[in-house]
Design a protein around this motif. Structure first.
Motif, PDB file in Angstrom:
ATOM      1  N   VAL A 277      41.042  32.894  56.859  1.00  0.00           N
ATOM      2  CA  VAL A 277      40.889  33.677  55.752  1.00  0.00           C
ATOM      3  C   VAL A 277      40.561  33.682  54.299  1.00  0.00           C
ATOM      4  O   VAL A 277      40.573  33.072  53.348  1.00  0.00           O
ATOM      5  CB  VAL A 277      42.680  34.218  55.502  1.00  0.00           C
ATOM      6  CG1 VAL A 277      42.697  35.690  54.989  1.00  0.00           C
ATOM      7  CG2 VAL A 277      43.662  34.015  57.097  1.00  0.00           C
ATOM      8  N   GLY A 278      39.138  33.797  54.249  1.00  0.00           N
ATOM      9  CA  GLY A 278      38.351  34.338  52.785  1.00  0.00           C
ATOM     10  C   GLY A 278      38.938  35.802  52.246  1.00  0.00           C
ATOM     11  O   GLY A 278      38.211  36.341  52.362  1.00  0.00           O
ATOM     12  N   LEU A 279      39.627  36.032  51.103  1.00  0.00           N
ATOM     13  CA  LEU A 279      40.447  36.959  50.040  1.00  0.00           C
ATOM     14  C   LEU A 279      39.433  37.197  49.407  1.00  0.00           C
ATOM     15  O   LEU A 279      38.656  36.670  49.022  1.00  0.00           O
ATOM     16  CB  LEU A 279      42.024  36.455  49.524  1.00  0.00           C
ATOM     17  CG  LEU A 279      42.841  36.600  50.677  1.00  0.00           C
ATOM     18  CD1 LEU A 279      44.251  36.445  49.881  1.00  0.00           C
ATOM     19  CD2 LEU A 279      43.209  37.942  51.788  1.00  0.00           C
ATOM     20  N   ALA A 280      39.356  38.459  49.248  1.00  0.00           N
ATOM     21  CA  ALA A 280      38.069  39.086  47.844  1.00  0.00           C
ATOM     22  C   ALA A 280      38.946  39.022  46.664  1.00  0.00           C
ATOM     23  O   ALA A 280      38.202  38.746  45.848  1.00  0.00           O
ATOM     24  CB  ALA A 280      38.190  40.749  48.374  1.00  0.00           C
ATOM     25  N   HIS A 281      40.120  38.855  47.079  1.00  0.00           N
ATOM     26  CA  HIS A 281      41.429  38.336  45.021  1.00  0.00           C
ATOM     27  C   HIS A 281      40.692  36.817  45.058  1.00  0.00           C
ATOM     28  O   HIS A 281      39.887  36.063  45.503  1.00  0.00           O
ATOM     29  CB  HIS A 281      42.211  38.202  45.693  1.00  0.00           C
ATOM     30  CG  HIS A 281      42.777  39.692  45.993  1.00  0.00           C
ATOM     31  ND1 HIS A 281      42.110  40.511  47.256  1.00  0.00           N
ATOM     32  CD2 HIS A 281      43.757  40.706  44.834  1.00  0.00           C
ATOM     33  CE1 HIS A 281      43.192  41.296  47.024  1.00  0.00           C
ATOM     34  NE2 HIS A 281      44.046  41.868  45.980  1.00  0.00           N
ATOM     35  N   MET A 282      39.661  36.997  43.473  1.00  0.00           N
ATOM     36  CA  MET A 282      39.625  37.434  42.920  1.00  0.00           C
ATOM     37  C   MET A 282      38.552  37.742  41.863  1.00  0.00           C
ATOM     38  O   MET A 282      38.407  38.242  40.646  1.00  0.00           O
ATOM     39  CB  MET A 282      40.472  36.741  41.537  1.00  0.00           C
ATOM     40  CG  MET A 282      42.112  36.462  41.925  1.00  0.00           C
ATOM     41  SD  MET A 282      43.364  38.058  41.831  1.00  0.00           S
ATOM     42  CE  MET A 282      43.064  38.561  40.589  1.00  0.00           C
TER      43      MET A 282
END
Length: 559
Positions: A277-282
């Protein structure tokens, strides 16, 4: 409206259908043939690995890797909270209390593309040949001779999924579905690489126009041809496998959609799984759902978005619990690099790693992301595995994101390709509380602003770090500091001087002793790299390669 349900089986026929739908008139026989080659390559890998390994049991461990974007060491309450205020990351703090919190963990580079390629391969960007971001419209990506952990686990019988930011190329051969991931739902690159319908929290809002005065930037084959402003004005696409399902993507609920997709992936299917999972945050622009507005301790856009990020991770971990597999699932949370201080109130906290030498003697400038100072690459890293990893551990062992691939492969009893050099090492003994002797040398590459492609501008040996070049990065005030190549080299004892304020005296015996080790370490890596045949991940600009769901619309707008 396309469903967000993940596909459970990878079928060659469906891949061709996806290609026709996604690329339309742009599809060529070459693209079809390249996908066919990808399938054959995967089948060959599967045959080889199956010949080396026994069949996976139904109790093989699940792996979840959550990669944060531009999260600073000081952003998590369990890492840095000198004022004692309420934490914006309560669930991550909980995970740390029940697992392992690393205090000397480093990203493979201090900028996202270099770091992500090294995470996926366990190799420095100097080896992978992927030293910089591939802009929209350029054919290329992570070189095809590299093997990702997705490919390794898929060939070993795992169900594999990737959610969020990819950044390794979106052309058919470079797409996540071709690099080991059965299912993909996310953005091909960063959430700032293009325009959207909302600006979000950022110093440089980039909102897509509905119509432009000159809306004829396409040719007879319907290829998008906005030459001068293609990157800034292309609507950011959201992919489900090879199909664009939304363009521009609505980023406000995107974190929730990722969490929901993760929960479905985790709960569906009987095989063990690997989920990346590559979150956009932050990373800017910052977006969060309305229910997090004003709820953070800092009552700021950054704090509210950080709180949403924490809640997203909580949702994913709760799905693991609900599946009954919590004690059979390793969750590893880590950041791709340090905070972007040039974004001021929209950037994160470096904690104690302020790069004081640059502030005081280097004429100012940035010391976080895109630099070799500690804040650029020393990042939060938490391992959570109830029943296997002892809770409440705080480890000061030096480790790196490049260690993740070798470690999860060892834990899953999966053999990695043995025809290459890895810069990461297996630290599974460290996680399991067994004797571990650690990493001797850690190299810190950087691309900008020194002009090279993944140049190593710092090296860590034990408690000491040698820095060869400084300057050139912007701080919040816009100061960059003069670019300097240092002779004598700056050497800091980062254990005793984490602020990097006072380098060793070049005339001291200690300096000369450390410098000898540094020189040897640099000679070793240079010799090793020369023996590693590394292609460069570059390509020519091709407007037909720009991800566009509707070439007849000047910003590729569709829903």
């Amino acid at each position: 409206m396309h469903s967000d349900e993940p596909l459970q089986k990878s079928q060659l026929t469906l891949r061709f259908v996806d290609l026709f739908i996604s690329y339309g008139f742009q599809l060529t026989l070459h693209a079809i043939f390249s996908i066919f080659q990808t399938e054959i390559r995967f089948l060959c890998t599967l045959i080889v690995i199956c010949g080396l390994q026994t069949v996976l049991s139904s109790r093989s461990s699940n792996i979840v890797i959550i990669l944060l974007d531009d999260v600073g060491y000081g952003d998590l309450g369990c890492y840095w909270n000198p004022t004692g205020q309420r934490s914006n990351t309560p669930f991550l703090d909980y995970m740390a209390s029940k697992g392992i919190r690393f205090t000397d963990f480093h990203s493979a580079a201090s900028t996202c593309t270099l770091s992500r390629g090294s995470l996926l391969t366990g190799r420095l960007c100097l080896r992978t040949g992927y030293p910089y971001r591939i802009p929209d419209g350029f054919v290329g990506g992570l070189p095809l001779n590299e093997t990702t952990f997705g490919e390794t686990f898929k060939a070993a019988g795992y169900r594999t999924g990737m959610l969020g930011k990819w950044g390794m190329g979106i052309e058919p051969d470079y797409h996540p579905n071709s690099r080991g991931f059965d299912f993909y739902f996310g953005l091909p690159d960063g959430n700032n690489n293009g325009c959207g319908d909302e600006a979000g929290g950022t110093l440089l809002p980039n909102v897509c126009p509905i119509n432009w005065p000159n809306a004829s930037w396409y040719d007879a084959s319907f290829c998008y041809l906005c030459e001068e402003e293609r990157a800034e004005n292309l609507a950011i696409p959201l992919f489900r496998n090879r199909i664009i399902v939304e363009q521009p993507v609505n980023q406000t609920p995107l974190s929730l959609r990722y969490a929901e997709m993760a929960a479905k992936f985790i709960k569906d299917g009987s095989k063990p799984y690997l989920l990346y999972v590559g979150l956009a945050h932050m990373h800017v622009p910052l977006f969060h759902m309305p229910e997090f507005e004003g709820k953070s301790a800092s009552n700021s856009v950054y704090g509210d978005t950080l709180l949403e990020m924490d809640n997203t991770i909580k949702t994913i971990v709760e799905a693991i619990k609900e599946s009954g597999e919590e004690e059979n699932t390793l969750v590893w949370v880590v950041s791709d690099n340090g905070p972007d201080e040039s974004q001021c109130q929209y950037g994160g906290s470096p904690g104690p790693f302020v790069g004081a030498w640059q502030r005081n003697q280097g004429e100012g400038g940035g010391t976080s992301k895109d630099t070799v100072f500690e804040a650029g690459h020393r990042v939060p890293s938490i391992v959570y595995w109830p029943g296997t990893v002892k809770g409440g551990q705080v480890l000061d062992t030096i480790a790196s994101t490049m260690d993740i691939y070798p470690t999860i492969a060892a834990l899953a009893n999966i053999q990695m390709p043995n025809n290459r050099v890895y810069d990461g090492i297996d630290i599974s003994d460290l996680l399991l509380g067994k004797p571990f002797f650690g990493k001797g040398v850690l190299y810190h590459p950087v691309t900008y602003p020194f002009g090279g492609e993944c140049d190593i501008e710092a090296v860590r040996i034990g408690d000491f770090k040698a820095i060869f070049a400084t300057g050139g990065q912007s701080d919040c005030q816009g100061n960059t500091g003069t670019l300097q190549q240092h002779s004598p080299t700056l050497i800091f004892n980062v254990k005793e001087d984490p602020m990097e304020s006072n380098p060793l005296n070049p005339d001291s015996i200690l300096f000369r002793s450390v410098l000898q080790e540094v020189d040897q370490a640099m000679a070793d890596i240079e010799q090793s790299i020369q023996m590693d045949k590394t292609p460069i991940a570059a390509g020519e600009y091709n407007p037909c390669s720009i991800p566009c769901c509707n070439p007849l619309n000047v910003v590729c707008r569709c829903y």
